[in-house]
Design a protein around this motif. Structure first.
Motif, PDB file in Angstrom:
ATOM      1  N   VAL A  88      10.961  36.276  28.679  1.00  0.00           N
ATOM      2  CA  VAL A  88      12.380  35.937  28.575  1.00  0.00           C
ATOM      3  C   VAL A  88      13.258  37.195  28.631  1.00  0.00           C
ATOM      4  CG1 VAL A  88      14.120  34.853  27.107  1.00  0.00           C
ATOM      5  CG2 VAL A  88      11.821  33.875  27.227  1.00  0.00           C
ATOM      6  N   SER A 107       8.849  23.867  30.964  1.00  0.00           N
ATOM      7  CA  SER A 107       8.795  24.384  29.598  1.00  0.00           C
ATOM      8  C   SER A 107       9.775  23.648  28.703  1.00  0.00           C
ATOM      9  CB  SER A 107       9.164  25.869  29.647  1.00  0.00           C
ATOM     10  OG  SER A 107       9.471  26.367  28.368  1.00  0.00           O
ATOM     11  N   SER A 109       6.089  41.167  12.597  1.00  0.00           N
ATOM     12  CA  SER A 109       7.441  40.900  12.117  1.00  0.00           C
ATOM     13  C   SER A 109       7.695  39.408  12.241  1.00  0.00           C
ATOM     14  CB  SER A 109       8.477  41.646  12.959  1.00  0.00           C
ATOM     15  OG  SER A 109       8.319  43.026  12.799  1.00  0.00           O
ATOM     16  N   PHE A 147      10.327  36.754  12.490  1.00  0.00           N
ATOM     17  CA  PHE A 147      11.749  36.815  12.841  1.00  0.00           C
ATOM     18  C   PHE A 147      12.565  35.743  12.115  1.00  0.00           C
ATOM     19  CE2 PHE A 147       9.892  38.470  17.022  1.00  0.00           C
ATOM     20  CZ  PHE A 147      10.067  39.798  16.674  1.00  0.00           C
ATOM     21  N   CYS A 203      11.056  29.540  11.718  1.00  0.00           N
ATOM     22  CA  CYS A 203      11.277  28.588  12.823  1.00  0.00           C
ATOM     23  C   CYS A 203      10.124  27.598  12.962  1.00  0.00           C
ATOM     24  CB  CYS A 203      11.379  29.339  14.147  1.00  0.00           C
ATOM     25  SG  CYS A 203      12.827  30.369  14.296  1.00  0.00           S
ATOM     26  N   ARG A 256       7.908  25.228  15.591  1.00  0.00           N
ATOM     27  CA  ARG A 256       7.510  25.044  16.988  1.00  0.00           C
ATOM     28  C   ARG A 256       6.356  24.050  17.044  1.00  0.00           C
ATOM     29  NH1 ARG A 256      11.395  27.594  17.353  1.00  0.00           N
ATOM     30  NH2 ARG A 256      11.885  29.439  18.598  1.00  0.00           N
ATOM     31  N   TYR A 283       2.859  23.897  18.599  1.00  0.00           N
ATOM     32  CA  TYR A 283       1.836  24.755  19.216  1.00  0.00           C
ATOM     33  C   TYR A 283       0.732  23.895  19.817  1.00  0.00           C
ATOM     34  CZ  TYR A 283       4.291  28.457  16.818  1.00  0.00           C
ATOM     35  OH  TYR A 283       5.267  29.329  16.394  1.00  0.00           O
ATOM     36  N   VAL A 300       6.455  29.314  11.461  1.00  0.00           N
ATOM     37  CA  VAL A 300       5.828  30.620  11.721  1.00  0.00           C
ATOM     38  C   VAL A 300       4.959  31.015  10.523  1.00  0.00           C
ATOM     39  CG1 VAL A 300       6.279  33.076  12.131  1.00  0.00           C
ATOM     40  CG2 VAL A 300       7.729  31.351  13.227  1.00  0.00           C
ATOM     41  N   ARG A 312      15.426  36.795  15.724  1.00  0.00           N
ATOM     42  CA  ARG A 312      15.343  37.328  17.086  1.00  0.00           C
ATOM     43  C   ARG A 312      16.416  36.647  17.928  1.00  0.00           C
ATOM     44  NH1 ARG A 312       9.720  36.678  20.387  1.00  0.00           N
ATOM     45  NH2 ARG A 312      10.287  34.471  20.304  1.00  0.00           N
ATOM     46  N   ASP A 330      16.393  32.912  19.801  1.00  0.00           N
ATOM     47  CA  ASP A 330      15.437  31.926  19.277  1.00  0.00           C
ATOM     48  C   ASP A 330      16.133  30.636  18.856  1.00  0.00           C
ATOM     49  OD1 ASP A 330      12.946  33.046  19.538  1.00  0.00           O
ATOM     50  OD2 ASP A 330      12.913  33.945  17.530  1.00  0.00           O
TER      51      ASP A 330
END
Ligand code: UFG
Length: 341
Positions: free
Chosen positions: A88, A126, A218, A220, A231, A233, A235, A274, A297, A300
């Protein structure tokens, strides 16, 4: 006659796993890759796992001439187009590289398909097309949001190019698979993700930290509006994802689609944070991943996960591997490439 699939980007992370699953399912496979972000080790891994000497052609899909040689040399009725750039941040710095690599190569593929009478194509889209959805989980009907990077824009543009091409060229069928966050590796540990330089994505960063290559991860942001502040997501295991491609190609070959152009979300339907992911990795593999919380970040989204009903019911595909299995495979692969016992 055996159905054969041209797999562009077949030396890459998802492409190599898909080449394995296609071969296991009885398809012939031809791999094309320019090896710009991959290496022959993946092709050798695929050959070792399957026991089949899968043909490989080094070619750049941006070059119509190079690609046409492949169309001349082999007979295939389907294409799975993975070959694309995917960072990205890099896409913001080098937009033209991304428009050329991702959009230009797709136009080459589609025009050669129509010239050579190749009917079926699966395009790697995506979840990035959804941006931050207004409602979750995201269904295929959830409106796309304006892209926040050239990379994301190429995914939207290619979806539209496919839709328009299928409408215009008789006999052409297409399926766009919207991947959520692909992670993991083949259980054999012979193929997996091989990022060049410092990984951008979470799981390769975790495995490299566990291997001692990176000092610490890290995380974010822990101030998002989510249960633990990090965050969320969806997976998806790369082998499960690979199998979705086999099902998608089969659907087009057998004329089972509801339309000539279809879109499916490919995820688990389960949001994972995360911090949850890092903790599960440490627990499953009994290895430490030092981490610190840092700021958010840029770019995001807070949370995105898939509604998988359409893929489950229409494609008859469902994610099967557990997060524990997937993270064990990711670690086994990292240990394999680093010679860690
Ligand atoms: N993360 C960290 N530390 C890291 C790397 C990631 O905390 O070192 C976090 C991110 O902030 C995010 C989560 O881990 O919350 C997942 O990040 P990834 O970079 O692995 O994945 P993304 O969801 O950001 O990326 C995915 C796809 C991209 C796509 C992008 C668009 O991998 O192809 O969504 O949002 F472009």
């Amino acid at each position: 006659m055996k159905n054969t699939v041209l797999v562009t980007g077949g030396a890459g992370f998802i492409g190599s796993h898909t080449a394995v699953e296609l071969t296991n399912a009885g398809f012939g496979v031809v791999i094309v890759d320019d090896l710009s972000n991959s290496d022959m080790g993946a092709v050798e891994g695929v050959r070792k796992i399957t026991g089949v000497e899968i043909p490989f052609e080094k070619a750049d899909c941006n070059s119509r001439e190079e690609l046409e040689q492949v169309f001349k040399k082999y007979k295939f009725n389907s294409v799975i187009h993975f070959a694309a750039s995917k960072a990205v941040g890099e896409s913001v710095e080098k937009p033209l590289l991304y428009y050329r690599n991702n959009v230009g190569s797709f136009v080459n593929i589609l025009s050669l398909m129509s010239e050579y009478g190749v009917s079926n194509i699966v395009f790697s889209s995506s979840a990035t097309v959804y941006g931050q959805p207004d409602t979750l989980p995201a269904t295929e009907q959830t409106p796309r949001k304006p892209a926040t990077s050239p990379y994301g824009n190429t995914k939207q543009m290619c979806e539209d190019i496919l839709r328009d091409s299928v409408a215009a060229y008789k006999g052409l069928k297409g399926i766009a698979l919207r991947y959520f966050n692909p992670i993991g590796a083949h259980p054999s540990a012979l193929i997996g993700e091989l990022p060049k330089g410092v990984p951008n994505n979470l799981v390769p960063f975790i495995t490299q930290t566990a291997a001692g290559i990176r000092k610490e991860l890290s995380v974010f942001g822990d101030d998002y509006n989510t249960p633990d502040g990090s965050c969320l997501r969806d997976y998806i295991d790369v082998v499960d994802l690979a199998k979705a491609h086999v099902v998608a190609v089969t659907r087009m070959i057998e004329n089972k689609g509801k339309a000539e152009y279809e879109i499916f979300n490919i995820g688990t339907g389960v949001p994972v944070s995360v911090l949850e992911l890092v903790n599960t990795f440490q627990k499953v593999n009994d290895v430490k991943v030092p981490y610190k919380i840092v700021g958010r970040r840029a770019g995001d989204v807070e949370a995105v996960w898939a509604d998988t009903k359409l893929a489950n019911n229409e494609l008859g595909w469902k994610a099967e591997r557990t997060l524990d299995d997937t993270l064990a495979s990711a670690w086994a692969w990292e240990k394999h490439i680093r010679n860690i016992k």
